[in-house]
Design a protein around this motif. Structure first.
Motif, PDB file in Angstrom:
ATOM      1  N   ILE A  71      -0.017   5.975 -14.579  1.00 44.88           N
ATOM      2  CA  ILE A  71      -0.925   6.011 -13.428  1.00 44.88           C
ATOM      3  C   ILE A  71      -2.354   5.964 -13.968  1.00 44.88           C
ATOM      4  O   ILE A  71      -2.728   6.808 -14.777  1.00 44.88           O
ATOM      5  CB  ILE A  71      -0.719   7.290 -12.601  1.00 44.88           C
ATOM      6  CG1 ILE A  71       0.702   7.326 -12.045  1.00 44.88           C
ATOM      7  CG2 ILE A  71      -1.735   7.368 -11.466  1.00 44.88           C
ATOM      8  CD1 ILE A  71       1.068   8.636 -11.401  1.00 44.88           C
ATOM      9  N   MET A  76      -7.750   6.036  -9.814  1.00 45.32           N
ATOM     10  CA  MET A  76      -7.292   6.936  -8.748  1.00 45.32           C
ATOM     11  C   MET A  76      -8.365   7.979  -8.405  1.00 45.32           C
ATOM     12  O   MET A  76      -8.644   8.227  -7.232  1.00 45.32           O
ATOM     13  CB  MET A  76      -6.009   7.635  -9.153  1.00 45.32           C
ATOM     14  CG  MET A  76      -5.467   8.511  -8.051  1.00 45.32           C
ATOM     15  SD  MET A  76      -3.871   9.175  -8.496  1.00 45.32           S
ATOM     16  CE  MET A  76      -3.724  10.449  -7.271  1.00 45.32           C
ATOM     17  N   CYS A  93      -1.476  10.108  -2.265  1.00 39.72           N
ATOM     18  CA  CYS A  93      -0.278   9.310  -2.520  1.00 39.72           C
ATOM     19  C   CYS A  93      -0.610   7.813  -2.425  1.00 39.72           C
ATOM     20  O   CYS A  93      -0.250   7.032  -3.297  1.00 39.72           O
ATOM     21  CB  CYS A  93       0.809   9.688  -1.530  1.00 39.72           C
ATOM     22  SG  CYS A  93       2.340   8.770  -1.771  1.00 39.72           S
ATOM     23  N   CYS A  96      -2.796   6.711  -5.251  1.00 37.17           N
ATOM     24  CA  CYS A  96      -1.985   6.537  -6.451  1.00 37.17           C
ATOM     25  C   CYS A  96      -1.278   5.182  -6.433  1.00 37.17           C
ATOM     26  O   CYS A  96      -1.268   4.459  -7.433  1.00 37.17           O
ATOM     27  CB  CYS A  96      -0.971   7.672  -6.556  1.00 37.17           C
ATOM     28  SG  CYS A  96       0.067   7.580  -8.021  1.00 37.17           S
ATOM     29  N   SER A  99      -3.896   2.375  -6.880  1.00 38.61           N
ATOM     30  CA  SER A  99      -4.447   2.397  -8.231  1.00 38.61           C
ATOM     31  C   SER A  99      -3.447   1.900  -9.266  1.00 38.61           C
ATOM     32  O   SER A  99      -3.826   1.263 -10.243  1.00 38.61           O
ATOM     33  CB  SER A  99      -4.878   3.820  -8.603  1.00 38.61           C
ATOM     34  OG  SER A  99      -5.872   4.270  -7.728  1.00 38.61           O
ATOM     35  N   THR A 100      -2.186   2.188  -9.046  1.00 48.06           N
ATOM     36  CA  THR A 100      -1.158   1.808 -10.005  1.00 48.06           C
ATOM     37  C   THR A 100      -0.753   0.349  -9.876  1.00 48.06           C
ATOM     38  O   THR A 100      -0.638  -0.357 -10.872  1.00 48.06           O
ATOM     39  CB  THR A 100       0.092   2.709  -9.830  1.00 48.06           C
ATOM     40  OG1 THR A 100      -0.305   4.071  -9.974  1.00 48.06           O
ATOM     41  CG2 THR A 100       1.151   2.375 -10.862  1.00 48.06           C
TER      42      THR A 100
END
Length: 129
Positions: A71, A76, A93, A96, A99-100
């Motif tokens: 991650i 994030m 959530c 995340c 961003s991932t």
């Protein structure tokens, strides 16, 4: 008999009229195609420039290249910080996930948001007492 002159400056009043939503979607790259091309082809440079415009350290996004892992923590945390600063609804959530799996699109969305909300402050209802 001496008299005193009292001068009082009007105090600025800031009226927030921004939405509590992102100004553009995560995939709205056609709103600013040159910026998104820059973000896609040279993400580290683009992320550093966006971070600097947000008021953070210029080179902080480069830490993800060395310590990223699964991650991306810098991307994030920038999304979370931007949501809190601008009062944008969302969740950690979703930050995340974006961003991932959509890092370039996420940085482009943040850059559009900074540009959209970086307006000069206008005095409203400035009055003398």
């Amino acid at each position: 008999m001496a008299s005193k002159l009292l001068i009082q400056q009007p105090q600025p009043v800031m009226v927030v009229q921004d939405s509590d939503e992102w100004g553009s979607g995560i995939c709205d790259c056609f709103e600013d195609l040159p910026e998104c091309c820059f973000g896609f082809w040279c993400l580290p440079c683009f992320a550093c420039r966006t971070s600097k415009k947000f008021g953070e350290d210029l080179c902080i996004p480069l830490l993800e290249l060395f310590f990223g892992g699964l991650i991306p923590p810098i991307t994030m945390s920038m999304r979370v910080a931007m949501r809190y600063r601008y009062g944008i609804k969302g969740s950690m959530c979703m930050d995340c996930v974006y961003s991932t799996f959509c890092a370039a699109c996420s940085w482009c969305q943040m850059a559009r948001e900074i540009r959209r909300r970086d307006l000069p402050i206008v005095l409203v209802n400035a009055r003398h007492k």
